[in-house]
Design a protein around this motif. Structure first.
Motif, PDB file in Angstrom:
ATOM      1  N   UNK A  18       0.827  -1.214   0.000  1.00 57.00           N
ATOM      2  CA  UNK A  18       0.000   0.000   0.000  1.00 57.00           C
ATOM      3  C   UNK A  18       0.857   1.259   0.000  1.00 57.00           C
ATOM      4  N   UNK A  19       1.958   1.218   0.728  1.00 52.72           N
ATOM      5  CA  UNK A  19       2.858   2.382   0.715  1.00 52.72           C
ATOM      6  C   UNK A  19       3.480   2.576  -0.667  1.00 52.72           C
ATOM      7  N   UNK A  20       3.789   1.472  -1.343  1.00 51.73           N
ATOM      8  CA  UNK A  20       4.322   1.561  -2.700  1.00 51.73           C
ATOM      9  C   UNK A  20       3.272   2.138  -3.648  1.00 51.73           C
ATOM     10  N   UNK A  21       2.027   1.675  -3.511  1.00 48.48           N
ATOM     11  CA  UNK A  21       0.941   2.245  -4.317  1.00 48.48           C
ATOM     12  C   UNK A  21       0.820   3.744  -4.057  1.00 48.48           C
ATOM     13  N   UNK A  22       1.003   4.129  -2.810  1.00 51.62           N
ATOM     14  CA  UNK A  22       0.938   5.550  -2.461  1.00 51.62           C
ATOM     15  C   UNK A  22       2.099   6.317  -3.100  1.00 51.62           C
ATOM     16  N   UNK A  23       3.296   5.739  -3.092  1.00 55.15           N
ATOM     17  CA  UNK A  23       4.451   6.373  -3.741  1.00 55.15           C
ATOM     18  C   UNK A  23       4.196   6.575  -5.233  1.00 55.15           C
ATOM     19  N   UNK A  24       3.491   5.609  -5.842  1.00 53.18           N
ATOM     20  CA  UNK A  24       3.190   5.702  -7.278  1.00 53.18           C
ATOM     21  C   UNK A  24       1.994   6.610  -7.558  1.00 53.18           C
ATOM     22  N   UNK A  25       1.334   7.085  -6.511  1.00 55.14           N
ATOM     23  CA  UNK A  25       0.147   7.942  -6.614  1.00 55.14           C
ATOM     24  C   UNK A  25      -1.063   7.172  -7.138  1.00 55.14           C
ATOM     25  N   UNK A  26      -1.100   5.864  -6.836  1.00 55.91           N
ATOM     26  CA  UNK A  26      -2.279   5.064  -7.156  1.00 55.91           C
ATOM     27  C   UNK A  26      -3.349   5.231  -6.079  1.00 55.91           C
ATOM     28  N   UNK A  27      -2.910   5.405  -4.843  1.00 53.60           N
ATOM     29  CA  UNK A  27      -3.814   5.619  -3.715  1.00 53.60           C
ATOM     30  C   UNK A  27      -3.217   6.697  -2.823  1.00 53.60           C
ATOM     31  N   UNK A  28      -3.975   7.079  -1.845  1.00 50.52           N
ATOM     32  CA  UNK A  28      -3.483   8.022  -0.854  1.00 50.52           C
ATOM     33  C   UNK A  28      -4.435   8.055   0.316  1.00 50.52           C
ATOM     34  N   UNK A  29      -3.949   8.473   1.462  1.00 57.12           N
ATOM     35  CA  UNK A  29      -4.846   8.553   2.616  1.00 57.12           C
ATOM     36  C   UNK A  29      -5.868   9.673   2.405  1.00 57.12           C
TER      37      UNK A  29
END
Length: 168
Positions: A41-52
């Motif tokens: 999930x943190x990797x997805x966040x780094x890629x801007x796929x998700x975010x809090x």
């Protein structure tokens, strides 16, 4: 008229932080629900796929049901062998989706689904072509190797087989 339900907030009173944060998921809870690691999930966040959606009073990442849907979309596309870069193109960056009006979000979702449909159609075409190629190769293999099997049904193709190049 106010009911006796304790879950209903009185008018003009801010919700208590603990109750408000209970509507959200921590990254650990979200990872567990999605059956992925927190690192994923943190990797997805780094890629801007998700975010809090927001941060808790303790500065923890908090996610909502929309986050869960977006992660499930990412996982579904990965299941179709889409790369994360392709998924980012299809879904669009998370950071850009946060400031849209409801109408813009609907339009963006429609566009995203159309792109997903196009990508899936292309993948189906590629896989159909690959499948036809494999079927063709199997047919050729059956035709070319039939002399080996006709000569000795128990023989395995070895270095003496005149069709060895077909097997490799």
């Amino acid at each position: 008229m106010q009911s006796n339900s304790q879950s209903q907030q009185p008018l003009f009173e801010a919700p208590e932080p603990e109750k408000e944060e209970a509507q959200f998921l921590t990254i650990g809870a979200l990872a567990k629900l999605c059956d992925v690691t927190v690192r994923t999930l943190r990797y997805y966040e780094e890629m801007d796929l998700i975010g809090p959606v927001k941060r808790s009073s303790g500065k923890y990442r908090l996610y909502n049901h929309h986050s869960l849907k977006r992660i499930n979309a990412v996982l579904a596309l990965q299941g179709l062998n889409f790369s994360l870069d392709e998924i980012l193109k299809v879904l669009g960056p998370y950071s850009k989706s946060r400031n849209f009006t409801k109408e813009e979000q609907i339009a963006q979702t429609r566009d995203s689904l159309s792109q997903q449909k196009h990508f899936i159609h292309d993948k189906i075409t590629q896989l159909t072509t690959l499948n036809a190629d494999i079927e063709h190769r199997l047919d050729l293999l059956d035709k070319v190797c039939s002399p080996c099997l006709d000569t000795d049904p128990h023989a395995s193709c070895s270095e003496t087989c005149s069709f060895l190049e077909v097997h490799n």
